[in-house]
Design a protein around this motif. Structure first.
Motif, short mmCIF file in Angstrom:
data_model
loop_
_atom_site.label_atom_id
_atom_site.label_comp_id
_atom_site.label_asym_id
_atom_site.label_seq_id
_atom_site.Cartn_x
_atom_site.Cartn_y
_atom_site.Cartn_z
N LYS A 53 0.66 -1.15 0.10
CA LYS A 53 0.08 -0.18 -0.07
C LYS A 53 0.95 1.18 0.13
O LYS A 53 1.91 1.27 0.64
CB LYS A 53 -0.93 -0.11 1.34
N GLN A 54 0.59 2.28 -0.80
CA GLN A 54 1.47 3.33 -1.14
C GLN A 54 0.21 4.66 -1.07
O GLN A 54 -0.78 4.38 -1.32
CB GLN A 54 2.18 3.38 -2.36
N GLN A 57 -2.77 5.51 -3.74
CA GLN A 57 -2.74 4.46 -4.43
C GLN A 57 -3.55 3.25 -4.07
O GLN A 57 -3.46 3.20 -2.82
CB GLN A 57 -1.38 3.95 -5.02
N GLU A 59 -4.24 -0.42 -2.90
CA GLU A 59 -3.03 -1.55 -2.57
C GLU A 59 -3.00 -2.75 -3.99
O GLU A 59 -3.78 -2.82 -4.65
CB GLU A 59 -3.88 -2.43 -1.67
N ARG A 79 -2.20 -3.36 -13.53
CA ARG A 79 -3.33 -2.68 -13.15
C ARG A 79 -3.98 -2.66 -14.79
O ARG A 79 -3.30 -2.46 -15.50
CB ARG A 79 -3.34 -1.52 -12.33
N LEU A 117 3.71 11.30 -14.20
CA LEU A 117 4.28 10.19 -13.23
C LEU A 117 5.84 10.03 -13.28
O LEU A 117 6.42 9.88 -12.13
CB LEU A 117 3.92 8.61 -13.85
#
Length: 150
Positions: A53-54, A57, A59, A79, A117
């Motif tokens: 987990k960040q 974002q 998990e 994803r 990003l």
């Protein structure tokens, strides 16, 4: 799109590697990781998985896709529209170690979000490397101060 960061750490490679492969303790090192939970048991190895987990974002489960004990590992998560691969490598550098971190993003979302990003990923790698440096150098100092056994 690939982003990399390398940082010299005043600690031997075995110390840097030990901290690197202890992935469940990474949240103690950096604000870029909220939690890491290994999905499997035993030492980190090819095929190992961790739920990470960040901040900001969802998990994600990361799977180790490359592993050379004491030297490097890579893992990836997917994803819809995005595949992320993280790489971790330690190399001897004089009387210390260079820690190499990398993130590669591919897929349609990487292309569309690339300009946003790239700087975010670079900033995260810098923070992660700085956290690794602080922890590894503290361990190396503790080792140096420990009395030798006869």
């Amino acid at each position: 799109m690939r982003v990399e960061h390398a940082l010299r750490i005043a600690a031997p490679p075995d110390v840097v590697w030990a901290v690197t492969e202890d992935v469940e303790r990474w949240p103690e090192l950096t604000p870029t990781i909220t939690s890491v939970t290994r999905v499997d048991d035993g030492p980190l190895r090819l095929g190992s998985q961790a739920r990470i987990k960040q901040p900001a974002q969802p998990e994600a489960v990361w799977t180790v896709t490359e592993f050379v004990d004491g030297e490097r590992f890579a893992w990836e998560t997917r994803r819809p529209g995005l595949r992320m691969t993280g790489s971790h490598r330690v190399s001897l550098s004089g009387n210390g170690t260079t820690n190499h971190l990398g993130v590669e993003a591919s897929g349609v979302l990487a292309v569309l979000l690339g300009p946003f990003l790239r700087p975010v990923m670079h900033r995260a790698l810098v923070q992660e490397n700085e956290g690794m440096k602080a922890r590894c150098e503290a361990i190396a100092r503790e080792r140096a101060q420990a009395p030798s056994l006869p």
